[in-house]
Design a protein around this motif. Structure first.
Motif, PDB file in Angstrom:
ATOM      1  N   MET A   1     -34.332 -48.909   1.641  1.00  0.00           N
ATOM      2  CA  MET A   1     -33.693 -47.461   1.784  1.00  0.00           C
ATOM      3  C   MET A   1     -33.227 -47.617   3.143  1.00  0.00           C
ATOM      4  O   MET A   1     -33.777 -47.839   4.100  1.00  0.00           O
ATOM      5  N   SER A   2     -31.947 -46.834   3.012  1.00  0.00           N
ATOM      6  CA  SER A   2     -31.311 -46.883   4.275  1.00  0.00           C
ATOM      7  C   SER A   2     -31.754 -45.603   5.335  1.00  0.00           C
ATOM      8  O   SER A   2     -32.368 -44.714   4.647  1.00  0.00           O
ATOM      9  N   ARG A   3     -31.473 -45.790   6.586  1.00  0.00           N
ATOM     10  CA  ARG A   3     -31.839 -44.770   7.336  1.00  0.00           C
ATOM     11  C   ARG A   3     -31.102 -43.466   7.206  1.00  0.00           C
ATOM     12  O   ARG A   3     -29.788 -43.517   6.764  1.00  0.00           O
ATOM     13  N   THR A   4     -31.706 -42.423   7.426  1.00  0.00           N
ATOM     14  CA  THR A   4     -31.081 -41.049   7.457  1.00  0.00           C
ATOM     15  C   THR A   4     -30.921 -40.385   8.801  1.00  0.00           C
ATOM     16  O   THR A   4     -31.893 -40.364   9.546  1.00  0.00           O
ATOM     17  N   LEU A   5     -29.682 -39.959   9.221  1.00  0.00           N
ATOM     18  CA  LEU A   5     -29.498 -39.200  10.452  1.00  0.00           C
ATOM     19  C   LEU A   5     -29.239 -37.706  10.104  1.00  0.00           C
ATOM     20  O   LEU A   5     -28.368 -37.274   9.189  1.00  0.00           O
ATOM     21  N   LEU A   6     -30.366 -36.930  10.594  1.00  0.00           N
ATOM     22  CA  LEU A   6     -30.306 -35.778  10.414  1.00  0.00           C
ATOM     23  C   LEU A   6     -29.928 -34.770  11.645  1.00  0.00           C
ATOM     24  O   LEU A   6     -30.456 -35.092  12.495  1.00  0.00           O
ATOM     25  N   THR A   7     -28.999 -34.033  11.399  1.00  0.00           N
ATOM     26  CA  THR A   7     -28.739 -32.995  12.574  1.00  0.00           C
ATOM     27  C   THR A   7     -28.731 -31.664  11.880  1.00  0.00           C
ATOM     28  O   THR A   7     -28.278 -31.251  10.882  1.00  0.00           O
ATOM     29  N   ALA A   8     -28.719 -30.920  12.974  1.00  0.00           N
ATOM     30  CA  ALA A   8     -28.490 -29.501  12.744  1.00  0.00           C
ATOM     31  C   ALA A   8     -28.265 -28.597  13.963  1.00  0.00           C
ATOM     32  O   ALA A   8     -28.262 -29.208  15.150  1.00  0.00           O
ATOM     33  N   ASP A   9     -28.085 -27.447  13.669  1.00  0.00           N
ATOM     34  CA  ASP A   9     -27.873 -26.685  15.096  1.00  0.00           C
ATOM     35  C   ASP A   9     -29.104 -26.625  15.980  1.00  0.00           C
ATOM     36  O   ASP A   9     -28.963 -26.333  17.237  1.00  0.00           O
ATOM     37  N   SER A  10     -30.146 -26.389  15.230  1.00  0.00           N
ATOM     38  CA  SER A  10     -31.609 -26.354  16.127  1.00  0.00           C
ATOM     39  C   SER A  10     -32.729 -27.166  15.482  1.00  0.00           C
ATOM     40  O   SER A  10     -32.828 -26.704  14.283  1.00  0.00           O
ATOM     41  N   ILE A  11     -33.277 -28.108  16.050  1.00  0.00           N
ATOM     42  CA  ILE A  11     -34.435 -28.574  15.433  1.00  0.00           C
ATOM     43  C   ILE A  11     -35.589 -28.650  16.617  1.00  0.00           C
ATOM     44  O   ILE A  11     -35.548 -28.972  17.644  1.00  0.00           O
ATOM     45  N   VAL A  21     -34.526 -30.861  19.692  1.00  0.00           N
ATOM     46  CA  VAL A  21     -33.587 -31.999  19.764  1.00  0.00           C
ATOM     47  C   VAL A  21     -32.419 -31.770  18.901  1.00  0.00           C
ATOM     48  O   VAL A  21     -32.383 -30.798  18.217  1.00  0.00           O
ATOM     49  N   GLU A  22     -31.318 -32.407  19.070  1.00  0.00           N
ATOM     50  CA  GLU A  22     -30.162 -32.054  18.112  1.00  0.00           C
ATOM     51  C   GLU A  22     -30.180 -33.022  17.039  1.00  0.00           C
ATOM     52  O   GLU A  22     -29.443 -32.734  16.021  1.00  0.00           O
ATOM     53  N   ALA A  23     -30.922 -33.959  16.931  1.00  0.00           N
ATOM     54  CA  ALA A  23     -30.999 -35.051  15.698  1.00  0.00           C
ATOM     55  C   ALA A  23     -32.274 -35.897  15.700  1.00  0.00           C
ATOM     56  O   ALA A  23     -32.842 -35.842  16.672  1.00  0.00           O
ATOM     57  N   LEU A  24     -32.427 -36.331  14.303  1.00  0.00           N
ATOM     58  CA  LEU A  24     -33.838 -37.402  14.002  1.00  0.00           C
ATOM     59  C   LEU A  24     -33.281 -38.181  13.256  1.00  0.00           C
ATOM     60  O   LEU A  24     -32.407 -37.904  12.468  1.00  0.00           O
ATOM     61  N   VAL A  25     -33.904 -39.229  13.222  1.00  0.00           N
ATOM     62  CA  VAL A  25     -33.618 -40.401  12.257  1.00  0.00           C
ATOM     63  C   VAL A  25     -35.092 -40.634  11.285  1.00  0.00           C
ATOM     64  O   VAL A  25     -35.910 -40.630  11.957  1.00  0.00           O
ATOM     65  N   THR A  34     -35.981 -39.465  17.726  1.00  0.00           N
ATOM     66  CA  THR A  34     -35.306 -38.074  17.891  1.00  0.00           C
ATOM     67  C   THR A  34     -34.743 -38.137  19.282  1.00  0.00           C
ATOM     68  O   THR A  34     -34.613 -38.877  20.205  1.00  0.00           O
ATOM     69  N   GLY A  35     -33.441 -37.297  19.212  1.00  0.00           N
ATOM     70  CA  GLY A  35     -32.871 -37.181  20.525  1.00  0.00           C
ATOM     71  C   GLY A  35     -31.409 -36.472  20.269  1.00  0.00           C
ATOM     72  O   GLY A  35     -31.441 -35.311  19.601  1.00  0.00           O
ATOM     73  N   THR A  36     -30.365 -36.869  21.176  1.00  0.00           N
ATOM     74  CA  THR A  36     -29.154 -36.119  20.991  1.00  0.00           C
ATOM     75  C   THR A  36     -28.270 -36.765  19.947  1.00  0.00           C
ATOM     76  O   THR A  36     -28.780 -37.714  19.386  1.00  0.00           O
ATOM     77  N   ARG A  37     -27.264 -36.035  19.467  1.00  0.00           N
ATOM     78  CA  ARG A  37     -26.444 -36.504  18.234  1.00  0.00           C
ATOM     79  C   ARG A  37     -25.786 -37.732  18.481  1.00  0.00           C
ATOM     80  O   ARG A  37     -25.977 -38.602  17.639  1.00  0.00           O
ATOM     81  N   LYS A  38     -25.428 -38.017  19.782  1.00  0.00           N
ATOM     82  CA  LYS A  38     -24.895 -39.191  20.162  1.00  0.00           C
ATOM     83  C   LYS A  38     -25.846 -40.413  20.046  1.00  0.00           C
ATOM     84  O   LYS A  38     -25.533 -41.138  19.634  1.00  0.00           O
ATOM     85  N   ASP A  52     -26.136 -33.503   7.655  1.00  0.00           N
ATOM     86  CA  ASP A  52     -25.834 -32.540   8.627  1.00  0.00           C
ATOM     87  C   ASP A  52     -26.191 -31.002   8.019  1.00  0.00           C
ATOM     88  O   ASP A  52     -25.904 -30.851   6.858  1.00  0.00           O
ATOM     89  N   LEU A  53     -26.693 -30.153   8.852  1.00  0.00           N
ATOM     90  CA  LEU A  53     -27.225 -28.905   8.319  1.00  0.00           C
ATOM     91  C   LEU A  53     -26.666 -27.811   9.292  1.00  0.00           C
ATOM     92  O   LEU A  53     -27.448 -27.053  10.038  1.00  0.00           O
ATOM     93  N   PRO A  54     -25.399 -27.391   9.180  1.00  0.00           N
ATOM     94  CA  PRO A  54     -24.786 -26.591  10.157  1.00  0.00           C
ATOM     95  C   PRO A  54     -25.495 -25.235  10.130  1.00  0.00           C
ATOM     96  O   PRO A  54     -25.722 -24.764   8.849  1.00  0.00           O
ATOM     97  N   GLY A  55     -25.745 -24.485  11.029  1.00  0.00           N
ATOM     98  CA  GLY A  55     -26.305 -23.123  10.855  1.00  0.00           C
ATOM     99  C   GLY A  55     -27.634 -23.136  10.578  1.00  0.00           C
ATOM    100  O   GLY A  55     -28.278 -22.221  10.548  1.00  0.00           O
ATOM    101  N   ALA A  56     -28.524 -24.253  10.313  1.00  0.00           N
ATOM    102  CA  ALA A  56     -29.838 -24.137   9.925  1.00  0.00           C
ATOM    103  C   ALA A  56     -30.740 -24.562  11.282  1.00  0.00           C
ATOM    104  O   ALA A  56     -30.264 -25.136  12.333  1.00  0.00           O
ATOM    105  N   THR A  57     -31.776 -23.815  11.281  1.00  0.00           N
ATOM    106  CA  THR A  57     -32.866 -24.175  12.082  1.00  0.00           C
ATOM    107  C   THR A  57     -33.986 -25.199  11.377  1.00  0.00           C
ATOM    108  O   THR A  57     -34.538 -24.508  10.206  1.00  0.00           O
ATOM    109  N   VAL A  58     -34.244 -26.063  11.909  1.00  0.00           N
ATOM    110  CA  VAL A  58     -35.326 -27.269  11.385  1.00  0.00           C
ATOM    111  C   VAL A  58     -36.497 -26.992  12.165  1.00  0.00           C
ATOM    112  O   VAL A  58     -36.646 -27.189  13.165  1.00  0.00           O
TER     113      VAL A  58
END
Length: 534
Positions: A1-11, A21-25, A34-38, A52-58
């Motif tokens: 299974m490939s990795r997933t990069l999940l990003t949201a406005d707020s995690i 954080v901004e993103a998690l793998v 976990t860490g920044t988007r970049k 990517d989950l724009p507007g979501a709080t995770v």
């Protein structure tokens, strides 16, 4: 299974070292970074799946630390006798008649003697008016009492010749006749044991309905505090078969009904599991016992009498020595013990029994006290010292807080019910729960109640016991995981933890504002896989 990069406005991770954080793998079933988007984009490279989950709080997947899923699922087919809609015994009778399709037993649930016009429990005579030929049973909203008609009593072998005159579990009227009431869990179990066994399909269906409902509300793990409470051994069989076939929609940690656990220990027919097996979503952690009843039923054991009855303070369901012995047997078998205790006298008895069990061999089982509604700071300090856990029934504040203040406990004691702020100040790690179906399974509403202490009547009850949103979320994530020794596996969004999470359509601040809509889940992920939200 490939990795997933999940990003949201707020995690929000619930990891103190990196709370947002901004993103998690995600890799397979686990969070791996976990860490920044970049930084996370660089970490996964160009071949990863992007979510990517724009507007979501995770937030981490929510953990419901005390529900009864089979019972909740079965009530779908029973008469709804709650208030509303039922405001009188006549309404309850109409609801039962409407549910009396087909043949066999007529079941109802949810009546509340303190909310109907008569201000009393129904009687066998009231239920005989529904049917004299078919057995009829209706359960109280707290689940600790049931009322049966004459046919149901006969089917259970309960009558004036088989029950001692002074048996408090089956009270009699002034005429010496049984009223039809089964008082407290053991009596209810004796009555319902006469109900014909359900089919495998019925039990599995009831269980799955509840667990799918839990998942749709952002719950990724539930603690079943009373496996066997509604369908006996069939419930444990259902969990194991659904788990083996990969059909369990959420993770489940189960606690077997106490009498069933003791019988199984006698027969060497049960093993308590300290950790889930690889790929499994169900494990049986221990057993659950009841030290007292419910406040609204006047059967919770209090140190100070009820405000509505200065001569009555409730009673423990078992003498201290018997409670000690039951708990010790499960402790010695390596199980985790959960004890239902609503009143402070019962909380004290539970603490005593659990401490004594741990003292026999030095094993800290992280045993639990369930509900803990009325408790003094000294009780909470003793719980902390003994390294016990607590799951608070904070939904009581919203659903019964007004009546506890005005009728059962008085303003001062009611304001200190479910003392979350005090528990937090003492350093207790605690969970929150709905006790579904006693109150609805809606963890975000439960979190709002913990934060606002708002009653159904629109007043704040015990504002000094409010906790913040982040603390309430911690109670329903990593601290509820801690209650069952799972905190190293789940409850935070950090490397090495299970990728269980929920995305909300609003901010966490909305949970503290009682005038706004509660945010709702838009996506639930369990074991790294997005779940069907239906």
């Amino acid at each position: 299974m490939s990795r997933t990069l999940l990003t949201a406005d707020s995690i929000h991770t619930q990891d103190p070292s990196s709370p947002t954080v901004e993103a998690l793998v995600i890799d397979g079933a686990d969070v791996v970074a976990t860490g920044t988007r970049k930084d996370m984009a660089d970490y996964v490279g160009i071949g990863a799946r992007r979510l990517d989950l724009p507007g979501a709080t995770v937030i981490p997947g929510l953990i419901e630390s005390h529900i009864h899923p089979t019972y909740a699922g079965l009530t779908d087919g029973w008469a709804d006798c709650r208030t509303p809609p039922c405001r009188s015994i006549a309404d309850i009778q109409r609801a039962l008649r409407a549910a009396a399709t087909g043949s066999g037993w007529i079941r109802g649930w949810g009546y509340d003697d303190t909310q109907i016009a008569e201000g009393r429990h129904p009687t066998r005579t009231d239920l005989d008016a529904v049917s004299t030929e078919r057995p009829v049973i209706v359960l109280h909203i707290c689940g600790h009492f049931a009322v049966a008609n004459t046919a149901a009593l006969a089917a259970a072998g309960i009558d004036e010749s088989t029950v001692p005159v002074d048996d408090p579990l089956f009270p009699r009227g002034a005429d010496g006749r049984l009223t039809g009431m089964a008082w407290e869990i053991d009596a209810v179990a004796r009555l319902t044991a006469a109900v014909p066994a359900l089919t495998e399909q019925e039990v599995n269906g009831a269980l799955l309905r509840s667990l799918l409902s839990a998942r749709s509300r952002g719950i990724t793990t539930i603690h079943d505090l009373g496996v066997g409470l509604s369908a006996g051994e069939q419930e444990l069989t259902a969990y194991r078969s659904l788990d083996a076939s990969g059909e369990l929609p959420v993770h489940v940690v189960g606690f077997l009904r106490g009498d069933m656990a003791l019988e199984a220990l006698d027969d060497r027919g049960v093993t308590f599991e300290h950790a889930p097996a690889a790929g499994a979503r169900f494990r049986l952690a221990g057993a659950k016992f009841w030290a007292d009843g419910s406040i609204q039923g006047l059967s919770a054991a209090l140190r100070t009498p009820y405000a509505c009855d200065p001569s009555h303070h409730g009673d423990l369901l078992y003498p201290q020595a018997q409670l000690d012995e039951m708990i010790l047997r499960v402790h010695r078998a390596g199980g985790q013990v959960a004890v239902h205790a609503n009143g402070d006298a019962a909380v004290g008895a539970a603490i005593t029994s659990l401490r004594r069990a741990q003292a026999t061999d030095g094993r800290v089982g992280r045993h639990r006290i369930e509900h803990c509604q009325v408790s003094a700071p000294s009780d909470l300090a003793a719980i902390r010292e003994a390294e016990l856990g607590v799951s608070f029934f904070v939904n009581h504040i919203f659903y019964w807080g007004d009546r506890h203040r005005d009728r059962f406990l008085g303003a001062e004691r009611a304001a200190e019910m479910d003392p979350l702020a005090c528990a937090d100040e003492l350093g207790l790690r605690f969970g929150l729960h709905s006790d579904c179906p006693i109150t609805p399974m809606d963890p975000l509403a439960t979190i709002r109640t913990a934060v606002t202490r708002m009653t159904r009547g629109g007043t704040v009850l015990g504002g000094n016991q409010r906790i913040g949103v982040d603390r309430a979320i911690r109670a329903m994530t990593v601290d509820s995981a801690y209650l069952v020794h799972d905190e190293t596996r789940v409850g935070t969004l950090t490397a090495g933890r299970r990728a269980d999470l929920v995305a909300l359509d609003g901010s966490l601040g909305d949970l503290a504002d009682g005038t706004t809509e509660i945010p709702r889940p838009t996506m639930v992920m369990i074991d790294g896989e997005s779940a069907d939200m239906r």
